[in-house]
Structures are given as C-alpha cells and as structure tokens.
Design a protein around this motif. Structure first.
Motif, mmCIF file in Angstrom:
data_model
loop_
_atom_site.group_PDB
_atom_site.id
_atom_site.type_symbol
_atom_site.label_atom_id
_atom_site.label_comp_id
_atom_site.label_asym_id
_atom_site.label_seq_id
_atom_site.Cartn_x
_atom_site.Cartn_y
_atom_site.Cartn_z
ATOM 1 N N ASP A 87 0.872 -1.178 0.000
ATOM 2 C CA ASP A 87 0.000 0.000 0.000
ATOM 3 C C ASP A 87 0.906 1.223 0.000
ATOM 4 O O ASP A 87 1.717 1.405 0.907
ATOM 5 C CB ASP A 87 -0.922 -0.010 1.227
ATOM 6 C CG ASP A 87 -1.908 1.128 1.116
ATOM 7 O OD1 ASP A 87 -2.715 1.116 0.170
ATOM 8 O OD2 ASP A 87 -1.847 2.053 1.945
ATOM 9 N N GLY A 88 0.727 2.028 -1.056
ATOM 10 C CA GLY A 88 1.672 3.131 -1.265
ATOM 11 C C GLY A 88 2.675 2.760 -2.353
ATOM 12 O O GLY A 88 3.862 3.064 -2.247
ATOM 13 N N GLU A 205 -10.980 9.730 3.725
ATOM 14 C CA GLU A 205 -10.674 9.553 2.299
ATOM 15 C C GLU A 205 -11.826 8.793 1.652
ATOM 16 O O GLU A 205 -12.539 8.046 2.327
ATOM 17 C CB GLU A 205 -9.364 8.763 2.108
ATOM 18 C CG GLU A 205 -8.926 8.690 0.650
ATOM 19 C CD GLU A 205 -7.490 8.153 0.444
ATOM 20 O OE1 GLU A 205 -6.731 8.041 1.425
ATOM 21 O OE2 GLU A 205 -7.161 7.870 -0.726
HETATM 22 C C1 LIP Z 1 -3.111 3.886 -2.476
HETATM 23 C C2 LIP Z 1 -3.500 4.385 -1.105
HETATM 24 C C3 LIP Z 1 -3.329 5.893 -1.055
HETATM 25 C C4 LIP Z 1 -4.553 6.372 -1.736
HETATM 26 C C5 LIP Z 1 -4.453 5.936 -3.193
HETATM 27 C C6 LIP Z 1 -4.215 4.434 -3.359
HETATM 28 P P1 LIP Z 1 -2.027 1.588 -3.443
HETATM 29 O O1 LIP Z 1 -3.048 2.477 -2.514
HETATM 30 O O2 LIP Z 1 -3.238 3.776 -0.007
HETATM 31 O O3 LIP Z 1 -3.287 6.449 0.234
HETATM 32 O O4 LIP Z 1 -4.687 7.756 -1.596
HETATM 33 O O5 LIP Z 1 -5.625 6.325 -3.855
HETATM 34 O O6 LIP Z 1 -5.380 3.691 -3.204
HETATM 35 O O7 LIP Z 1 -2.587 1.672 -4.821
HETATM 36 O O8 LIP Z 1 -0.681 2.202 -3.331
HETATM 37 O O9 LIP Z 1 -2.112 0.238 -2.864
#
Ligand code: LIP
Length: 263
Positions: A87-88, A205
């Motif tokens: 994630d990130g 969010e």
């Molecule tokens: C991301 C998130 C981020 C959010 C993005 C996205 P990924 O996840 O954790 O904070 O703002 O829209 O979803 O795609 O890096 O797993």
C-alpha cells in the motif's frame, strides 16, 4: 465464549513480515514498474508480495476467501482476507519510505485481525478482535485530543483525480484551515496505523479499495478509535469511503465533511 484470534493474527503477521523482506529487496532497485492507469503503478514486488501472502494464508486457512489488489479473489468462505501487497506503491516506486504491507480479516463488517507492516520504517502494527492493538509489540491507543483545533490529520486523493468531480479538495481546504495540519503521505494503511497509535487524530478519504484500509481499520478499532462512513454509519470497508479518528473529534470531522460536500 469469546473467540480467540491470536493464532490467526500470528499467521498474518508472519506472512506480512516475510512479504516485507521481498518488498525491501526491491526498494530503490531497478525492478520492473508498469502503469495500471495514467498515474497508478504496479511493480514486480507487488505481485511477488501478494503471491507469498496468498500462499501462506491459503495453506493455513483453506476455507477462507482472499481478496487482494493484484490477483483475482479466491475462495467463498464468510471469513474474508483483504490483502494489499504494497500500500503506497507510488511511494515505493519513487524510493519514498512511506509504504506498507497490509492484511485484514473480516466477517461481514466485523473487524477480526489486522496487520500493517512498514518494512522501511521498521514499524509493525497488529490487532485482533478483543485483543487490543500493538505497535512493534507495545500496546497502542488512539490520541486524546478532543478538538479539531488541536488535531493533526491525514487524507488521500483518488489516483484518477484528473477525471473525477469529487476530488476531496474542498474538504482538504476546510480541514487545513481548522486543524493544526493535514498531511498527505500516500498510504491509507499507514495513515490508519498512525491514527491507531495516536500520531494522527483523524483520517478521511474516499474512492478507497477494501485492501487499502481493512488491516488499518481493525487496528484503529482495537486501539479505541472510531471508523465510519462519511455520514457516521459504521464503516463498511467494501464501500470506499472512510473516516477514522480517536472518537473524540469524530462528530466535528463529520460536520466538516458534510459542509465540504455542500449539505
Ligand atoms: C493507495 C492508497 C493511497 C490512496 C491511493 C491508493 P495503493 O493504494 O493507499 O493512500 O490515496 O488512492 O489507493 O494503490 O498504493 O495500494
């Protein structure tokens, strides 16, 4: 009799740590990066991390369903694992340390087990239903700041921001004017973990996917926080919008979001 999720949590935490080792081999390396959308990325390490976690969960809990970011869902059970292998990913691909492996187990809307493991930060948050929340093995709790004026907040924006109307910009502006600050660091899972340990007081969010937030939601709940949708109803991780807080300033945050949405 109270269910004991300790053993289940151990399997998830071990899987997250093992996946974290794979991910760290790719940090600041020349690994393969592809585009999922104009701005959204995926790397070979997302795939490798998810494969490892799926193998470990499937071997331990063959009857559970697994829903992950990079592969088709498997299984049909009422217990569902949500897996975000990184994630990130945008941070990871740019060499920014704010990314995490995130794993959450739910039964319907009931949060059961959560792990958010940030290998570059060397921090791991864990929680299981009724067992409390921990950061690097030490108990953690949400903050006690009771007003928005004292709050440090965090949020995020959809990766397809250029093409959607509801971009979160009005809410960002309102919170930036009424709190100590708003951060946008790029990992929903970590944003939630930092609400759980009292670093942030509030996170909101929308346009989220369940794997972004499932692990963190379990940890915030067990740390004494509150998770809801934008109207204050109990959070459903499959619906995409989330407010997570220490509970004390939740209603004030909901009112601000309502104002931002012109209601
Ligand atoms: C991301 C998130 C981020 C959010 C993005 C996205 P990924 O996840 O954790 O904070 O703002 O829209 O979803 O795609 O890096 O797993």
């Amino acid at each position: 009799m109270r269910e004991d999720w300790t053993g289940t949590l151990r399997v998830a935490e071990d899987a997250a740590r093992e996946a974290g080792e794979i991910v760290m081999r790719g940090f600041r390396s020349d690994g393969e990066v592809s585009r999922k959308g104009t701005f959204d990325l995926v790397t070979e390490f997302d795939f490798a991390s998810e494969r490892l976690i799926r193998d470990r969960l499937q071997a331990a809990f063959p009857e559970h369903r697994i829903v992950g970011e990079e592969q088709e869902a498997t299984g049909e059970g009422e217990l569902v694992w949500y897996v975000d292998p990184i994630d990130g990913t945008v941070n990871f691909a740019h060499g920014h340390p704010y990314f995490a492996v995130s794993i959450g187990l739910f039964r319907g809307m009931e949060p059961l087990v959560g792990v958010v493991h940030a290998p570059r930060l060397e921090q791991t948050w864990t929680a299981s239903r009724g067992g409390g929340a921990f950061c690097n093995g030490a108990p953690c709790r949400v903050s006690r700041r009771a007003s928005l004026e004292e709050a440090l907040c965090t949020t995020g924006f959809p990766s397809n921001m250029a093409t959607v109307d509801d971009t979160n910009e009005t809410a960002l502006s309102l919170f930036a004017r009424s709190t100590r600050g708003v951060r946008r660091c790029g990992s929903a899972a970590l944003d939630l973990a930092f609400v759980a340990d009292g670093t942030y007081d509030l996170y909101w969010e929308k346009s989220l996917r369940p794997w972004d937030i499932a692990g963190g939601c379990v940890i915030v709940s067990e740390a004494g926080g509150r998770i809801s949708d934008y109207r204050g109803a109990p959070a459903d991780v499959t619906l995409g919008e989330l407010v997570a807080s220490n509970g004390l300033l939740h209603e004030a945050a909901l009112r601000t979001i309502e104002r931002a949405r012109g209601r």
